[in-house]
Design a protein around this motif. Sequence first.
Motif, PDB file in Angstrom:
ATOM      1  N   ALA A  67      -2.016   1.738 -10.905  1.00 29.90           N
ATOM      2  CA  ALA A  67      -1.326   2.911 -11.478  1.00 29.90           C
ATOM      3  C   ALA A  67       0.106   2.700 -11.147  1.00 29.90           C
ATOM      4  CB  ALA A  67      -1.479   4.156 -10.384  1.00 29.90           C
ATOM      5  N   LEU A  68       0.560   1.905 -10.385  1.00 30.19           N
ATOM      6  CA  LEU A  68       1.959   1.586 -10.549  1.00 30.19           C
ATOM      7  C   LEU A  68       2.383   0.740 -11.667  1.00 30.19           C
ATOM      8  CD1 LEU A  68       4.735   1.881  -9.023  1.00 30.19           C
ATOM      9  CD2 LEU A  68       4.174  -0.150  -7.463  1.00 30.19           C
ATOM     10  N   ALA A  71       5.679  -5.229  -9.743  1.00 37.94           N
ATOM     11  CA  ALA A  71       5.018  -4.416  -8.655  1.00 37.94           C
ATOM     12  C   ALA A  71       5.008  -5.237  -7.258  1.00 37.94           C
ATOM     13  CB  ALA A  71       3.831  -3.853  -9.168  1.00 37.94           C
ATOM     14  N   GLY A  74      -8.752   2.064  -3.876  1.00 39.56           N
ATOM     15  CA  GLY A  74      -7.356   2.090  -4.166  1.00 39.56           C
ATOM     16  C   GLY A  74      -6.812   1.631  -5.529  1.00 39.56           C
ATOM     17  N   ASP A  75      -6.290   2.591  -6.262  1.00 39.70           N
ATOM     18  CA  ASP A  75      -5.753   2.119  -7.530  1.00 39.70           C
ATOM     19  C   ASP A  75      -4.190   1.273  -7.565  1.00 39.70           C
ATOM     20  OD1 ASP A  75      -6.120   1.904 -10.182  1.00 39.70           O
ATOM     21  OD2 ASP A  75      -5.817   3.821 -10.772  1.00 39.70           O
ATOM     22  N   ARG A  76      -4.364   0.092  -7.317  1.00 37.17           N
ATOM     23  CA  ARG A  76      -3.104  -0.506  -7.537  1.00 37.17           C
ATOM     24  C   ARG A  76      -2.551  -0.658  -8.613  1.00 37.17           C
ATOM     25  NH1 ARG A  76       0.143  -2.983  -5.101  1.00 37.17           N
ATOM     26  NH2 ARG A  76       0.002  -3.105  -2.771  1.00 37.17           N
TER      27      ARG A  76
END
Lengths: 193, 169
Positions: free
Chosen positions: B36-37, B66, B32-34
Amino acid sequence: MSDYLLILIATALVNNFVLVKFLGLCPIMGVSKKVDTAVGMSLATAFVLTLTAIMSYLVNTYLLIPLGLEYLRIIAFILLIAGVVQLTEMVLNKTNPLLYQVLGIYLPLITSNCAVLGLALLNVQAQHSFIGAIVYGLGTAAGFGLVLILFAALRERLVAADVPLPFRGSAIALVTVGLMALAFMGFAGLIKG
Amino acid sequence: MTANILIAIFTFALLALLLGSALCFAAKRLKGDRNALVEQINAILPQTQCGQCDYAGCRPYAAAIAQGEAINKCPPGGEATIQALANLLEQEAVPLNTEHGTHEAPQVVIIREDDCIGCTLCIQACPVDAIVGTAKQMHTVITDACTGCKLCLPPCPVDCIDLTQRVAA
């Protein structure tokens, strides 16, 4: 082929899970404030529904029935659904972290969306073939998405409407769902039997 | 009877094991690419690194947003940044929180080189390394790199740094 088409239309419109069977109302009320979010939720739920339909069929036919464990069906299905939802969460977090954040708690709550368990159990009850089970899942997903998006669009309009004070909020939303359910009753004449 | 129970337990253990390992595998593949946000939010922030939001810089503030921090704490970005953040995060746009300062046109600092004593204090304060110079030598500001964050003003012992309007390049 026409059998499958029949299943698709029957589940999406005539026996719509949300408005006729009244399954899965939690996300309908919870995630319908914005059309964009509703579309995301529909897609996530569609993914879960279809995958669950496939996996529950396989587990039921090749594991539970041969071993005589049909009485543990609900537990097995819940286990499957929880796994599929976890997978959906990972996929969504990877592909669209913003939507992941917007959906928030409603994403893991797909696990307890009774539409998903209902689909798996009704699939067994109706004794569908493998393809039939998948089509049933797709039809359910289409019906769920249709209602969720339509309802979200209605609710976006409702925000601007002059609703009498006692009806504001959830009350008018529930009235709207009720009217939509009445409208969907009209599809009952579409297919005989 | 016992056999039935054992079969059930074994089957479910196997099922759980299979699902668990499938999920474990998927988790590795789809890490999971947290971030990115955070990257998206960071790209909207003005990158002045001024710290007026009470975070150490723009990226820490982006990470905080975020996590649900208010989006109206960035004076250099002003209304435009708040609007862009509100659109990205599907929130209501709120007015700038003036506790953190007011929005001003982009500024740069200039060192009055005759007065500079070469103490290097402003170099240490600069978050974007826009000041060059060394001990006992006159310092100067790389105007293109300066974000107008004003962090170099307080440390200067001789007040030889002036704020001016940024001239459009």
